[in-house]
Design a protein around this motif. Structure first.
Motif, short mmCIF file in Angstrom:
data_model
loop_
_atom_site.label_atom_id
_atom_site.label_comp_id
_atom_site.label_asym_id
_atom_site.label_seq_id
_atom_site.Cartn_x
_atom_site.Cartn_y
_atom_site.Cartn_z
N MET A 1 0.84 -1.20 0.00
CA MET A 1 0.00 0.00 0.00
C MET A 1 0.87 1.24 0.00
N VAL A 2 0.56 2.19 -0.86
CA VAL A 2 1.28 3.47 -0.81
C VAL A 2 0.41 4.51 -0.12
N THR A 3 1.07 5.37 0.60
CA THR A 3 0.37 6.43 1.32
C THR A 3 1.34 7.60 1.55
N HIS A 4 0.77 8.79 1.76
CA HIS A 4 1.65 9.90 2.15
C HIS A 4 1.49 10.19 3.64
N ILE A 5 0.64 9.37 4.31
CA ILE A 5 0.38 9.60 5.74
C ILE A 5 1.24 8.64 6.56
N ILE A 6 2.21 9.18 7.29
CA ILE A 6 3.17 8.32 8.00
C ILE A 6 2.45 7.47 9.05
N GLU A 7 1.52 8.05 9.79
CA GLU A 7 0.80 7.30 10.84
C GLU A 7 0.08 6.09 10.25
N GLU A 8 -0.49 6.30 9.07
CA GLU A 8 -1.23 5.21 8.41
C GLU A 8 -0.26 4.08 8.02
N ALA A 9 0.90 4.49 7.51
CA ALA A 9 1.91 3.49 7.10
C ALA A 9 2.36 2.66 8.29
N VAL A 10 2.54 3.32 9.45
CA VAL A 10 3.01 2.61 10.65
C VAL A 10 1.87 1.76 11.24
N GLU A 11 0.66 2.28 11.17
CA GLU A 11 -0.47 1.53 11.73
C GLU A 11 -0.68 0.20 11.00
N LEU A 12 -0.45 0.20 9.69
CA LEU A 12 -0.82 -0.98 8.90
C LEU A 12 0.33 -1.90 8.54
N GLY A 13 1.51 -1.36 8.31
CA GLY A 13 2.56 -2.16 7.68
C GLY A 13 3.38 -3.04 8.62
N ASP A 14 3.81 -4.20 8.07
CA ASP A 14 4.86 -4.97 8.75
C ASP A 14 6.19 -4.25 8.52
N ARG A 15 6.27 -3.63 7.36
CA ARG A 15 7.46 -2.85 6.99
C ARG A 15 7.00 -1.54 6.38
N VAL A 16 7.76 -0.49 6.65
CA VAL A 16 7.48 0.79 6.00
C VAL A 16 8.68 1.14 5.13
N ASP B 1 14.06 1.22 5.02
CA ASP B 1 13.06 0.14 5.02
C ASP B 1 12.95 -0.30 6.49
N ILE B 2 11.87 0.13 7.14
CA ILE B 2 11.78 0.00 8.60
C ILE B 2 10.79 -1.09 8.98
N ARG B 3 11.24 -2.03 9.78
CA ARG B 3 10.34 -3.09 10.26
C ARG B 3 9.50 -2.55 11.43
N VAL B 4 8.22 -2.84 11.42
CA VAL B 4 7.34 -2.41 12.52
C VAL B 4 6.89 -3.66 13.27
N ASP B 5 7.41 -3.83 14.47
CA ASP B 5 7.08 -5.05 15.22
C ASP B 5 5.99 -4.83 16.27
N LEU B 6 5.31 -3.70 16.23
CA LEU B 6 4.28 -3.43 17.24
C LEU B 6 3.10 -4.38 17.07
N PRO B 7 2.52 -4.85 18.19
CA PRO B 7 1.36 -5.74 18.04
C PRO B 7 0.15 -5.01 17.46
N ARG B 8 -0.71 -5.77 16.79
CA ARG B 8 -1.94 -5.21 16.22
C ARG B 8 -3.12 -5.56 17.13
N PRO B 9 -4.20 -4.77 17.13
CA PRO B 9 -4.40 -3.52 16.40
C PRO B 9 -3.54 -2.39 16.97
N ARG B 10 -3.05 -1.56 16.05
CA ARG B 10 -2.17 -0.47 16.47
C ARG B 10 -2.91 0.86 16.51
N ASP B 11 -2.43 1.73 17.38
CA ASP B 11 -2.93 3.10 17.37
C ASP B 11 -1.87 4.02 17.95
N LYS B 12 -2.14 5.30 17.81
CA LYS B 12 -1.15 6.31 18.19
C LYS B 12 -0.77 6.29 19.66
N MET B 13 -1.68 5.76 20.50
CA MET B 13 -1.44 5.77 21.95
C MET B 13 -0.45 4.66 22.36
N GLN B 14 -0.20 3.76 21.42
CA GLN B 14 0.60 2.57 21.74
C GLN B 14 2.06 2.94 21.98
#
Lengths: 159, 249
Positions: B193-208, B221-234
């Protein structure tokens, strides 16, 4: 029968409101939500009011707070959500009125023009088209009402 | 080798004052089952990259490998979800979804079975005979999603799918997208998925994957290991967002 209006807001926004409240631990100030979402205040109030009449949020003071039903809604899958919305719609006077109205008709269907006339008759101060559009959006989501624009027929989908 | 591999991909477009290099030397590998988000500012060639992956446009240089073989032309194992929904206004919800299935040579019965299944999955039951003009933005994008899922793609390509939606509708659809991705009844496993919204990229991707502007090259190329569901408060969410912001800025 007294019929009350519904706020002109699509159901997707109401679901989004519950999602964001869930992310925030269940409640948030109305003003903070508006700033965060970049929503015009009046538009946000319409979404909150829609959530409130559907029983998914309460609004103590300037806060908006998710109800138990709102929590149940957000924890359900898409089809469970649709069932919950349908049950809540059936409690609203506008929906009750048109369910009864359509039930009495042959094929439970009628040209949309008649529905518009009924809305205008019962809610003369409201924007008829906007109420119709919102009722159809919510009603389709809850699989309660349907509309075929080719034949211009509005119908009772299921109860 | 992963499911998809991009090797030294560059794309140059003719321009009034010569040539415009949209993307340069993109090397990227995507494994089956990954959710990869590509983030970058406007004009970084994100959408061009998706179209090259899909085979809608050829790269000027470089090669695309799919399942270990060089991919030339349109990849029928990919489906695309567009920012502006790309629905045919004179077709109903049902017909818009069917449109994607007709070229696949399926029988009418098989098409109807698939359409009904995906209409149910994305919550469009009740909207089958609606025309796009009767739908809210959120419902239009559900149609776009159902149409893409109905072809049962190996890779779902999403081009800024939530950018035309208001914040509340987008939140709702982002959460549901993760539900579809995790749904055992849906065969979809890999999403880019492409996006210009950084928060959206981090919320959804395994990698950004972070792209630079003019021309688009991979900055990180950044790996995101946060558990899902993700949100800004995490915990850790904002650190990743800030890291990406500092890379782009």
């Amino acid at each position: 029968m007294d019929v009350d209006p519904i706020p002109a807001t699509p159901i997707s926004k109401v679901l989004g409101l519950i999602e964001i409240l869930d992310d925030k631990g269940g409640k948030e100030s109305i003003y903070s939500l508006g700033k965060e979402l970049n929503f015009e205040f009046g538009e946000l109030l319409a979404v909150i009011k829609a959530g409130e009449i559907l029983g998914f949020v309460e609004t103590p003071g300037a806060k908006v707070q998710m109800t138990k039903l709102g929590k149940k809604l957000i924890e359900g899958d898409i089809n469970q959500r649709k069932i919950i919305v349908k049950e809540q719609l059936k409690k609203l006077s506008l929906f009750k009125y048109f369910i009864n109205f359509l039930k009495k008709l042959h094929n439970r269907s009628i040209p949309s023009e008649i529905i518009m006339e009924e809305i205008a008759l019962h809610l003369p101060n409201e924007n008829t088209e906007s109420i119709f559009k919102t009722m159809l959006d919510w009603g389709r989501y809850g699989e309660l009402f349907g509309y075929n624009s080719d034949s211009d027929i509005f119908y009772l989908d299921s109860e | 080798m992963g499911l998809l591999k991009l090797e030294n991909i560059s794309k140059v477009f003719p321009h009034a004052r010569g040539f415009l290099k949209a993307i340069r030397d993109i090397n990227l590998e995507v494994k089956e089952g990954e959710f990869v988000t590509i983030v970058g500012p406007s004009g970084c060639g994100k959408s061009t990259l998706l179209r090259i992956i899909n085979g809608l446009i050829p790269p000027t240089e470089g090669r695309v490998f799919y399942n270990g073989k060089e991919q030339k032309g349109i990849n029928l194992d990919c489906a695309m979800v567009f920012q502006t929904f790309a629905l045919v206004p004179w077709l109903t919800v049902f017909e818009n979804i069917e449109l994607a299935l007709i070229p696949r040579g399926l029988s009418k019965e098989e098409r109807v079975r698939k359409i009904e299944f995906y209409i149910d999955k994305v919550g469009l039951e009740g909207f089958e005979e609606a025309y796009p003009r009767e739908l809210s933005g959120g419902m239009k994008q559900r149609v776009g999603l159902a149409r893409a899922l109905a072809v049962e793609p190996k890779i779902l390509l999403m081009d800024e799918p939530f950018s035309s939606l208001d914040a509340l509708t987008a939140i709702n659809l982002r959460e549901e997208l993760i539900d579809f991705w995790n749904d055992p009844q849906i065969s979809l496993k890999t999403i880019i998925m492409v996006t210009h919204i950084i928060e959206e990229a981090v919320e959804l991707g395994d990698r950004v994957v972070v792209l630079s502007p003019h021309p688009g090259t991979i900055l990180d190329d950044i790996r995101v290991d946060l558990p899902r569901p993700r949100d800004k408060m995490q915990n850790g969410f904002n650190e990743i967002v800030n890291k990406i912001f500092s890379i782009i800025a």
